[in-house]
Motif scaffolding. Sequence first.
Motif, PDB file in Angstrom:
ATOM      1  N   GLU A 349       0.836  -1.194   0.000  1.00 33.97           N
ATOM      2  CA  GLU A 349       0.000   0.000   0.000  1.00 33.97           C
ATOM      3  C   GLU A 349       0.878   1.255   0.000  1.00 33.97           C
ATOM      4  N   GLY A 350       0.778   2.027  -1.054  1.00 37.32           N
ATOM      5  CA  GLY A 350       1.599   3.220  -1.199  1.00 37.32           C
ATOM      6  C   GLY A 350       2.994   2.955  -1.734  1.00 37.32           C
ATOM      7  N   PHE A 351       3.310   1.690  -2.021  1.00 38.74           N
ATOM      8  CA  PHE A 351       4.665   1.330  -2.459  1.00 38.74           C
ATOM      9  C   PHE A 351       4.963   1.928  -3.831  1.00 38.74           C
ATOM     10  N   LYS A 352       6.114   2.582  -3.941  1.00 35.89           N
ATOM     11  CA  LYS A 352       6.540   3.222  -5.181  1.00 35.89           C
ATOM     12  C   LYS A 352       7.573   2.350  -5.878  1.00 35.89           C
ATOM     13  N   LEU A 353       7.379   2.102  -7.159  1.00 32.01           N
ATOM     14  CA  LEU A 353       8.310   1.269  -7.914  1.00 32.01           C
ATOM     15  C   LEU A 353       9.595   2.037  -8.197  1.00 32.01           C
ATOM     16  N   PRO A 354      10.746   1.403  -8.037  1.00 28.23           N
ATOM     17  CA  PRO A 354      12.009   2.069  -8.360  1.00 28.23           C
ATOM     18  C   PRO A 354      12.124   2.276  -9.871  1.00 28.23           C
ATOM     19  N   PRO A 355      12.980   3.186 -10.325  1.00 29.47           N
ATOM     20  CA  PRO A 355      13.069   3.515 -11.753  1.00 29.47           C
ATOM     21  C   PRO A 355      13.356   2.318 -12.654  1.00 29.47           C
ATOM     22  N   GLU A 356      14.153   1.360 -12.174  1.00 32.61           N
ATOM     23  CA  GLU A 356      14.509   0.218 -13.014  1.00 32.61           C
ATOM     24  C   GLU A 356      13.351  -0.761 -13.195  1.00 32.61           C
ATOM     25  N   VAL A 357      12.294  -0.590 -12.422  1.00 34.70           N
ATOM     26  CA  VAL A 357      11.084  -1.407 -12.575  1.00 34.70           C
ATOM     27  C   VAL A 357       9.947  -0.573 -13.161  1.00 34.70           C
ATOM     28  N   GLY A 358       9.806   0.675 -12.689  1.00 35.69           N
ATOM     29  CA  GLY A 358       8.740   1.548 -13.184  1.00 35.69           C
ATOM     30  C   GLY A 358       8.862   1.862 -14.658  1.00 35.69           C
ATOM     31  N   LEU A 359      10.070   2.181 -15.109  1.00 35.24           N
ATOM     32  CA  LEU A 359      10.370   2.355 -16.534  1.00 35.24           C
ATOM     33  C   LEU A 359       9.467   3.373 -17.229  1.00 35.24           C
ATOM     34  N   MET A 360       9.213   4.491 -16.566  1.00 38.77           N
ATOM     35  CA  MET A 360       8.445   5.584 -17.159  1.00 38.77           C
ATOM     36  C   MET A 360       8.808   6.878 -16.451  1.00 38.77           C
ATOM     37  N   PRO A 361       8.438   8.028 -17.024  1.00 41.07           N
ATOM     38  CA  PRO A 361       8.894   9.303 -16.447  1.00 41.07           C
ATOM     39  C   PRO A 361       8.504   9.518 -14.992  1.00 41.07           C
ATOM     40  N   ASP A 362       7.261   9.170 -14.626  1.00 52.54           N
ATOM     41  CA  ASP A 362       6.807   9.352 -13.246  1.00 52.54           C
ATOM     42  C   ASP A 362       6.762   7.999 -12.549  1.00 52.54           C
ATOM     43  N   ALA A 363       7.244   7.932 -11.318  1.00 50.81           N
ATOM     44  CA  ALA A 363       7.322   6.660 -10.601  1.00 50.81           C
ATOM     45  C   ALA A 363       5.926   6.121 -10.297  1.00 50.81           C
ATOM     46  N   PHE A 365       3.013   4.003  -8.432  1.00 47.51           N
ATOM     47  CA  PHE A 365       2.853   3.559  -7.045  1.00 47.51           C
ATOM     48  C   PHE A 365       1.481   2.913  -6.883  1.00 47.51           C
ATOM     49  N   TYR A 366       1.375   2.012  -5.899  1.00 49.18           N
ATOM     50  CA  TYR A 366       0.111   1.348  -5.602  1.00 49.18           C
ATOM     51  C   TYR A 366      -0.689   2.207  -4.631  1.00 49.18           C
ATOM     52  N   ARG A 367      -1.846   2.656  -5.068  1.00 48.84           N
ATOM     53  CA  ARG A 367      -2.670   3.511  -4.221  1.00 48.84           C
ATOM     54  C   ARG A 367      -3.210   2.710  -3.037  1.00 48.84           C
ATOM     55  N   ALA A 368      -3.078   3.260  -1.865  1.00 46.35           N
ATOM     56  CA  ALA A 368      -3.425   2.527  -0.649  1.00 46.35           C
ATOM     57  C   ALA A 368      -4.907   2.209  -0.554  1.00 46.35           C
ATOM     58  N   GLY A 369      -5.754   3.096  -1.021  1.00 45.27           N
ATOM     59  CA  GLY A 369      -7.181   2.917  -0.811  1.00 45.27           C
ATOM     60  C   GLY A 369      -7.820   1.773  -1.570  1.00 45.27           C
ATOM     61  N   ASN A 370      -7.256   1.425  -2.744  1.00 40.46           N
ATOM     62  CA  ASN A 370      -7.879   0.355  -3.537  1.00 40.46           C
ATOM     63  C   ASN A 370      -6.880  -0.552  -4.251  1.00 40.46           C
ATOM     64  N   GLN A 372      -4.654  -0.104  -6.559  1.00 41.25           N
ATOM     65  CA  GLN A 372      -4.494   0.109  -7.992  1.00 41.25           C
ATOM     66  C   GLN A 372      -3.168   0.817  -8.273  1.00 41.25           C
ATOM     67  N   LEU A 373      -2.379   0.272  -9.226  1.00 38.67           N
ATOM     68  CA  LEU A 373      -1.142   0.952  -9.617  1.00 38.67           C
ATOM     69  C   LEU A 373      -1.492   2.253 -10.335  1.00 38.67           C
ATOM     70  N   MET A 374      -0.736   3.301 -10.045  1.00 39.44           N
ATOM     71  CA  MET A 374      -0.921   4.607 -10.666  1.00 39.44           C
ATOM     72  C   MET A 374       0.292   4.922 -11.539  1.00 39.44           C
ATOM     73  N   PRO A 375       0.258   4.501 -12.805  1.00 35.18           N
ATOM     74  CA  PRO A 375       1.370   4.763 -13.722  1.00 35.18           C
ATOM     75  C   PRO A 375       1.062   5.955 -14.622  1.00 35.18           C
ATOM     76  N   ASP A 376       1.924   6.224 -15.579  1.00 31.76           N
ATOM     77  CA  ASP A 376       1.621   7.168 -16.647  1.00 31.76           C
ATOM     78  C   ASP A 376       0.813   6.453 -17.725  1.00 31.76           C
ATOM     79  N   LEU A 377      -0.045   7.204 -18.423  1.00 29.86           N
ATOM     80  CA  LEU A 377      -0.762   6.689 -19.577  1.00 29.86           C
ATOM     81  C   LEU A 377      -0.275   7.444 -20.813  1.00 29.86           C
ATOM     82  N   TYR A 378      -0.105   6.727 -21.919  1.00 30.11           N
ATOM     83  CA  TYR A 378       0.474   7.283 -23.133  1.00 30.11           C
ATOM     84  C   TYR A 378      -0.632   7.471 -24.167  1.00 30.11           C
ATOM     85  N   VAL A 379      -1.069   8.697 -24.356  1.00 27.71           N
ATOM     86  CA  VAL A 379      -2.148   8.995 -25.300  1.00 27.71           C
ATOM     87  C   VAL A 379      -1.529   9.430 -26.624  1.00 27.71           C
ATOM     88  N   GLY A 380      -2.004   8.840 -27.727  1.00 25.28           N
ATOM     89  CA  GLY A 380      -1.422   9.175 -29.019  1.00 25.28           C
ATOM     90  C   GLY A 380      -2.174   8.546 -30.166  1.00 25.28           C
TER      91      GLY A 380
END
Length: 418
Positions: A349-363, A365-370, A372-380
């Motif tokens: 809960e609240g754990f943030k992935l390190p850069p070598e695992v997250g592999l995207m501009p913003d780190a 993290f797993y939201r504590a309340g539900n 759910q991982l909160m990553p970046d989304l790539y719209v294009g």
Amino acid sequence: MKKLSPESRRHRRLVLKVAAAAGIAQVGAPFVIKARGEVPIRFGLDDPLTGTYAELGKNEQMGCEYAIDQLNAHGGILGRPVQLIVEDSTSADTGAAVQKARKLIARDKVDFLLGNVNSAMALAIGQVSNEMKTLHIVTGGHTDAVTGTDCHWNVFRVCNTTRMETNSVSKVLFDRYGKKWFFITPDYAFGHTLQTGFEASLKKFGGTEAGAALAPLGTTDYSSYLIKAQAANPDVILFLTAGQDAVNSLKQAVQFGLEKRFHIAGAQQELEVLEGLPPDARIGTWVFEWYWDQPNVAHVPDFVSGIQKKAGRVPTARHWFGYVAVNSIALVANQEKTLDAVKLARALEGFKLPPEVGLMPDAPFYRAGNHQLMPDLYVGHAVSHGSKPDDLFHVDRLVKGIDAALPVEQTGCHIKWA
């Protein structure tokens, strides 16, 4: 006693040293064998290896395997080797997926469960893992309920919710391409919640739903649905299909010439789908959940190179899902020095992935309340050919997952701890 020559004495000392070394080896060997024979920590993957979603499931498996290869090369988890046990859930038989989940936990004694691509299966095996108190990461099933109304203390999810995907792209579609939308929707949990998300956006922006066509999973002939979409005369036709269904529906849409009259779009899109399409059908506005060509993002080139060596191709979001799922558990297990499911779930809960695992501009993290991982989304938008092989998507903008997600209190999730 016969006196030995200096040469004989040297030979005798050498023989004694060899014998002593052999004796040490005989004593030491059982300890070496015991270390090598340490009971492995087992991950169970319950994912489709056949049917509509087979390629997606196999790529999630490859991502898991790559993560496990790296873990075992660096001491495993808590000093123990790591093993992956894989079961084919099929793409459409939820009963089979549930049976495989029970087998993995009860008979194969896996410590952790991963999967599924199919949203209905993700929900069903989440109930099994909760009943059997096994930490479970959903790799690729997107329907909102997984981390919403059907959430559990032991279930986390790597891929986005359908609402995150629709929220990230809806305003762009509405502002640029028109306010009258028609949906071609797979008739099960994933498609239903994607359509619901887009409908919520239409209502918010004051748009119009021109109609919808529900297509069974595994449909091969989309002609009747495409005729219905054409007759509705929308501004945008939203294809909510995935896997081989997406390949079939988009290919046939171009054969009908729909892209010449309407804007083609959707939410979730995958590199596997674009690769399966002829160049003239690589069209439309979409959302990618991870993309392999990210200039100036640390560690992404290493991941791309590693998957290329293992799989002979560039990684997709599905490889990343598997890689993240395994590493998320490994990281908190080594951090907390335990395999206890409740303790690890609380640590995630609240754990943030390190850069070598997250592999995207913003780190991410797993939201504590539900959970759910909160990553970046790539719209294009899709492109027929890129500047590099396999570069079939142009990222127009990044959206932070936390900005696209519903607030926890609106998800319907109320976690009850074991």
